[in-house]
Motif scaffolding. Structure first.
Motif, PDB file in Angstrom:
ATOM      1  N   THR A 288     -16.968  -8.217  -3.203  1.00  0.00           N
ATOM      2  CA  THR A 288     -17.231  -7.035  -3.626  1.00  0.00           C
ATOM      3  C   THR A 288     -16.668  -6.833  -5.021  1.00  0.00           C
ATOM      4  OG1 THR A 288     -14.418  -6.768  -2.776  1.00  0.00           O
ATOM      5  CG2 THR A 288     -16.527  -6.140  -1.320  1.00  0.00           C
ATOM      6  N   ARG A 289     -15.584  -7.092  -5.892  1.00  0.00           N
ATOM      7  CA  ARG A 289     -15.195  -7.383  -6.546  1.00  0.00           C
ATOM      8  C   ARG A 289     -14.827  -8.423  -7.712  1.00  0.00           C
ATOM      9  NH1 ARG A 289      -8.810  -5.439  -4.782  1.00  0.00           N
ATOM     10  NH2 ARG A 289      -9.651  -4.050  -3.060  1.00  0.00           N
ATOM     11  N   GLY A 290     -15.942  -9.627  -7.472  1.00  0.00           N
ATOM     12  CA  GLY A 290     -15.915 -10.853  -7.893  1.00  0.00           C
ATOM     13  C   GLY A 290     -14.881 -11.204  -8.084  1.00  0.00           C
ATOM     14  N   ASP A 291     -14.858 -12.859  -8.233  1.00  0.00           N
ATOM     15  CA  ASP A 291     -13.643 -14.263  -8.479  1.00  0.00           C
ATOM     16  C   ASP A 291     -12.771 -13.487  -9.765  1.00  0.00           C
ATOM     17  OD1 ASP A 291     -15.537 -15.381  -6.340  1.00  0.00           O
ATOM     18  OD2 ASP A 291     -16.322 -15.948  -8.472  1.00  0.00           O
ATOM     19  N   GLY A 292     -11.879 -14.290  -9.105  1.00  0.00           N
ATOM     20  CA  GLY A 292     -10.237 -14.153 -10.401  1.00  0.00           C
ATOM     21  C   GLY A 292      -9.254 -13.236  -9.679  1.00  0.00           C
ATOM     22  N   ALA A 293      -9.236 -12.861  -8.257  1.00  0.00           N
ATOM     23  CA  ALA A 293      -8.145 -12.187  -7.873  1.00  0.00           C
ATOM     24  C   ALA A 293      -6.750 -13.624  -7.733  1.00  0.00           C
ATOM     25  CB  ALA A 293      -9.002 -11.624  -6.762  1.00  0.00           C
ATOM     26  N   GLY A 294      -7.304 -14.597  -7.365  1.00  0.00           N
ATOM     27  CA  GLY A 294      -6.763 -15.619  -6.930  1.00  0.00           C
ATOM     28  C   GLY A 294      -7.242 -16.089  -4.724  1.00  0.00           C
ATOM     29  N   PHE A 295      -7.715 -14.844  -4.610  1.00  0.00           N
ATOM     30  CA  PHE A 295      -8.251 -15.079  -3.017  1.00  0.00           C
ATOM     31  C   PHE A 295      -9.068 -14.348  -2.746  1.00  0.00           C
ATOM     32  CE2 PHE A 295      -6.291 -10.784  -3.185  1.00  0.00           C
ATOM     33  CZ  PHE A 295      -7.385 -10.250  -2.542  1.00  0.00           C
ATOM     34  N   ASP A 296     -10.392 -15.052  -1.584  1.00  0.00           N
ATOM     35  CA  ASP A 296     -11.439 -14.312  -1.476  1.00  0.00           C
ATOM     36  C   ASP A 296     -12.018 -12.833  -0.089  1.00  0.00           C
ATOM     37  OD1 ASP A 296     -12.609 -16.183  -2.800  1.00  0.00           O
ATOM     38  OD2 ASP A 296     -12.067 -18.030  -1.285  1.00  0.00           O
ATOM     39  N   ILE A 297     -10.712 -13.268   0.181  1.00  0.00           N
ATOM     40  CA  ILE A 297     -10.679 -12.418   1.650  1.00  0.00           C
ATOM     41  C   ILE A 297      -9.450 -11.779   1.431  1.00  0.00           C
ATOM     42  CG2 ILE A 297     -11.889 -12.139   3.741  1.00  0.00           C
ATOM     43  CD1 ILE A 297     -13.158 -14.403   3.900  1.00  0.00           C
ATOM     44  N   LEU A 298      -9.456 -10.196   2.205  1.00  0.00           N
ATOM     45  CA  LEU A 298      -8.374  -9.946   2.613  1.00  0.00           C
ATOM     46  C   LEU A 298      -8.246  -9.384   3.830  1.00  0.00           C
ATOM     47  CD1 LEU A 298      -5.432  -8.156   1.331  1.00  0.00           C
ATOM     48  CD2 LEU A 298      -7.290  -6.131   1.228  1.00  0.00           C
ATOM     49  N   SER A 299      -7.549  -9.606   4.462  1.00  0.00           N
ATOM     50  CA  SER A 299      -7.667  -9.556   6.252  1.00  0.00           C
ATOM     51  C   SER A 299      -6.524  -9.570   6.667  1.00  0.00           C
ATOM     52  CB  SER A 299      -7.988 -10.719   7.030  1.00  0.00           C
ATOM     53  OG  SER A 299      -8.011 -11.287   8.361  1.00  0.00           O
ATOM     54  N   PHE A 300      -5.773  -9.826   7.954  1.00  0.00           N
ATOM     55  CA  PHE A 300      -4.688  -9.143   8.320  1.00  0.00           C
ATOM     56  C   PHE A 300      -3.770  -9.880   9.240  1.00  0.00           C
ATOM     57  CE2 PHE A 300      -7.240  -5.303   6.943  1.00  0.00           C
ATOM     58  CZ  PHE A 300      -6.434  -4.094   6.867  1.00  0.00           C
ATOM     59  N   ASP A 301      -2.780  -9.545   9.494  1.00  0.00           N
ATOM     60  CA  ASP A 301      -2.070 -10.506  10.450  1.00  0.00           C
ATOM     61  C   ASP A 301      -1.400  -9.227  11.213  1.00  0.00           C
ATOM     62  OD1 ASP A 301      -1.628 -13.231  10.006  1.00  0.00           O
ATOM     63  OD2 ASP A 301       0.197 -12.945   8.591  1.00  0.00           O
ATOM     64  N   TYR A 308      -3.995 -12.950   2.516  1.00  0.00           N
ATOM     65  CA  TYR A 308      -4.816 -13.264   1.779  1.00  0.00           C
ATOM     66  C   TYR A 308      -5.165 -14.311   1.663  1.00  0.00           C
ATOM     67  CZ  TYR A 308      -2.468  -8.942  -0.337  1.00  0.00           C
ATOM     68  OH  TYR A 308      -1.604  -7.782  -0.836  1.00  0.00           O
ATOM     69  N   ILE A 309      -6.344 -14.353   1.604  1.00  0.00           N
ATOM     70  CA  ILE A 309      -7.742 -16.044   2.167  1.00  0.00           C
ATOM     71  C   ILE A 309      -7.839 -16.606   1.203  1.00  0.00           C
ATOM     72  CG2 ILE A 309      -8.879 -16.867   3.917  1.00  0.00           C
ATOM     73  CD1 ILE A 309      -8.657 -14.590   5.836  1.00  0.00           C
ATOM     74  N   GLU A 310      -7.483 -17.961   1.025  1.00  0.00           N
ATOM     75  CA  GLU A 310      -8.618 -17.939  -0.355  1.00  0.00           C
ATOM     76  C   GLU A 310      -9.318 -19.412   0.602  1.00  0.00           C
ATOM     77  OE1 GLU A 310     -10.785 -19.739  -2.865  1.00  0.00           O
ATOM     78  OE2 GLU A 310      -9.584 -17.789  -3.309  1.00  0.00           O
ATOM     79  N   VAL A 311     -10.993 -19.682   0.478  1.00  0.00           N
ATOM     80  CA  VAL A 311     -11.669 -19.893   1.529  1.00  0.00           C
ATOM     81  C   VAL A 311     -11.650 -20.853   0.198  1.00  0.00           C
ATOM     82  CG1 VAL A 311     -14.033 -19.958   2.796  1.00  0.00           C
ATOM     83  CG2 VAL A 311     -12.230 -18.165   2.786  1.00  0.00           C
ATOM     84  N   LYS A 312     -11.656 -22.561   0.699  1.00  0.00           N
ATOM     85  CA  LYS A 312     -12.566 -23.653   0.694  1.00  0.00           C
ATOM     86  C   LYS A 312     -13.584 -24.329   1.213  1.00  0.00           C
ATOM     87  CE  LYS A 312     -10.635 -23.424  -3.924  1.00  0.00           C
ATOM     88  NZ  LYS A 312     -10.674 -23.251  -5.110  1.00  0.00           N
ATOM     89  N   THR A 313     -14.223 -24.734   0.374  1.00  0.00           N
ATOM     90  CA  THR A 313     -15.702 -25.007   1.847  1.00  0.00           C
ATOM     91  C   THR A 313     -16.112 -26.501   1.306  1.00  0.00           C
ATOM     92  OG1 THR A 313     -16.427 -22.666   2.028  1.00  0.00           O
ATOM     93  CG2 THR A 313     -18.287 -24.227   2.433  1.00  0.00           C
ATOM     94  N   SER A 325      -7.564 -23.942  -8.375  1.00  0.00           N
ATOM     95  CA  SER A 325      -7.524 -23.207  -9.512  1.00  0.00           C
ATOM     96  C   SER A 325      -6.029 -22.831 -10.146  1.00  0.00           C
ATOM     97  CB  SER A 325      -7.991 -21.440  -9.747  1.00  0.00           C
ATOM     98  OG  SER A 325      -7.398 -20.594  -9.289  1.00  0.00           O
ATOM     99  N   HIS A 326      -5.483 -22.310 -11.709  1.00  0.00           N
ATOM    100  CA  HIS A 326      -3.954 -22.263 -11.560  1.00  0.00           C
ATOM    101  C   HIS A 326      -3.703 -21.009 -11.291  1.00  0.00           C
ATOM    102  CE1 HIS A 326      -0.116 -21.731 -13.578  1.00  0.00           C
ATOM    103  NE2 HIS A 326      -0.550 -20.869 -15.036  1.00  0.00           N
ATOM    104  N   ASN A 327      -4.603 -19.740 -11.483  1.00  0.00           N
ATOM    105  CA  ASN A 327      -4.526 -18.851 -11.131  1.00  0.00           C
ATOM    106  C   ASN A 327      -4.486 -18.790  -8.899  1.00  0.00           C
ATOM    107  OD1 ASN A 327      -4.559 -15.968 -11.017  1.00  0.00           O
ATOM    108  ND2 ASN A 327      -7.107 -15.799  -9.989  1.00  0.00           N
TER     109      ASN A 327
END
Length: 380
Positions: A288-301, A308-313, A325-327
């Protein structure tokens, strides 16, 4: 005084060698409570038999000092390299495990390994036991275990070169210099084979498994320091299109497939956690917002705690390296326990994942790869 330094009698060491030969390896190790050597063996000068160095030295100590008796495994605290140096100082021949393999044996083993790697990458069936048996018929009386160790050594060499390796052979370091040279020569001389392997691993397919059972989430690998070998070889430079970690990162289709799979995983996790209403608030940030936020998916505990979920596949296995990435690294530090890295692996078969939470530098060895070049620098 250190017990190892007190051992000065070559005759005592020879007596230990003789007992090793008389009892046989298994019985000798069992009698004195030692395991098999991992890195070094000592050669019995009477018959050429290769013996486990720490057990031999422990027994030799008891021969030289009968009132003290043999050293126990807990008392002999020195590592194998130190014990090996001691035996060499007493005039005995010490060899690194696997170091006595001939060029022909090493070349045959390397070729067999790469054939299995190609088949695995192409998802074509093969039998490791049958390969092992056929290969041993071409070798000089090697055991099944010694061949498996050699294959694990090759995995470690390929991992060091940032290349794919066979998932069934966990990388084990301390490899023979001749083997490292042979692997590097094979990679250099057979670029087309390596291209096929990496191309096959990069292929994006719909995940073969979209049910999120309890076996999907596995423990993350532990950080481990591998023994650095002393012999140096010139490092070969691998073209970027062979670097599968970089290709995974650049393959947006693969990344989106992994993120989509994680979205499904999060739906089920929130459902099972008793928060089905939060599923509608979950946001696919990179979509929805593109790359660069430092994470890919906003979920909840919980309803008030974000995840804040970053996915590496990757299509490769659990131990495959990946690029941060540094970011992303800085964001993991800033968000601390609210940051989650989801490492999705074996995507094209039956995907699994492990999770790293918080500052990524606490979980991973991080090596800088690139630099930003400019003609201005801000100081002060």
């Amino acid at each position: 005084m250190n017990e190892l330094s007190r051992l000065q009698s070559p005759a005592a060491v020879q007596a230990a060698f003789d007992e090793f030969s008389t009892l046989g390896r298994s019985a000798f190790l069992k009698r004195y409570g030692f395991g098999k050597s991992r890195y070094f063996l000592a050669r019995n000068p009477r018959n050429g038999e290769q013996c486990d160095i720490k057990a031999v030295v422990a027994v030799a100590y008891g021969v030289q000092f009968p009132s003290d008796g043999p050293l126990s495994a807990t008392a002999l605290v020195e590592n194998e390299a130190t014990v090996a140096a001691k035996l060499q100082s007493l005039g005995f021949d010490v060899i690194r495990i696997g170091e006595d393999w001939s060029q022909d044996e090493v070349d045959a083993t390397v070729a067999d390994y790469f054939e299995m790697l190609r088949l695995e990458a192409e998802q074509r069936p093969y039998n490791k036991t049958e390969h092992n048996s056929a290969l041993r018929a071409r070798l000089n009386g090697r055991s099944k275990g010694s061949v498996e160790l050699k294959h694990s050594n090759i995995s470690a060499i390929l991992a060091g070169l940032e290349l794919p390796f066979i998932q069934g052979y966990k990388p084990r370091g301390n490899s023979q210099l001749l083997l490292r040279q042979a692997v590097q020569a094979y990679v250099t001389d057979n670029r087309s084979v390596m291209h096929k392997v990496v191309d096959a691993l990069e292929e994006v397919k719909a995940p073969g498994e979209k049910t999120y059972t309890s076996t999907v989430l596995v423990d993350a690998p532990k950080k481990e320091a591998l023994l650095q070998v002393s012999e140096a070889t010139s490092r070969i430079r691998i073209p970027r299109k062979l670097n599968f970690a970089a290709r995974d990162e650049a393959n947006r289709q693969l990344g989106r497939s992994g993120e989509e799979w994680v979205i499904g995983y999060e739906h089920q996790r929130l459902q099972e956690a008793g928060y089905p209403d939060l599923i509608q608030q979950l946001e696919w940030i990179s979509d929805t917002r593109g790359d660069g936020a430092g994470f890919d998916i906003l979920s909840f505990d919980t309803p008030v705690d974000h995840r804040y979920i970053e996915v590496k596949t990757t299509n490769n296995g659990i131990a495959a390296p990946f690029i941060i990435s540094h970011n992303e690294l800085q964001f993991s530090k800033e968000m601390d326990q609210q940051f989650f890295l989801y490492r999705v692996f074996e995507l094209r078969n039956a995907p699994k994942l492990f999770i790293l939470r918080g500052d990524l530098s606490d979980h991973l060895y991080l090596k800088p790869l690139d630099f930003r070049a400019s003609f201005r620098n801000y100081v002060g």
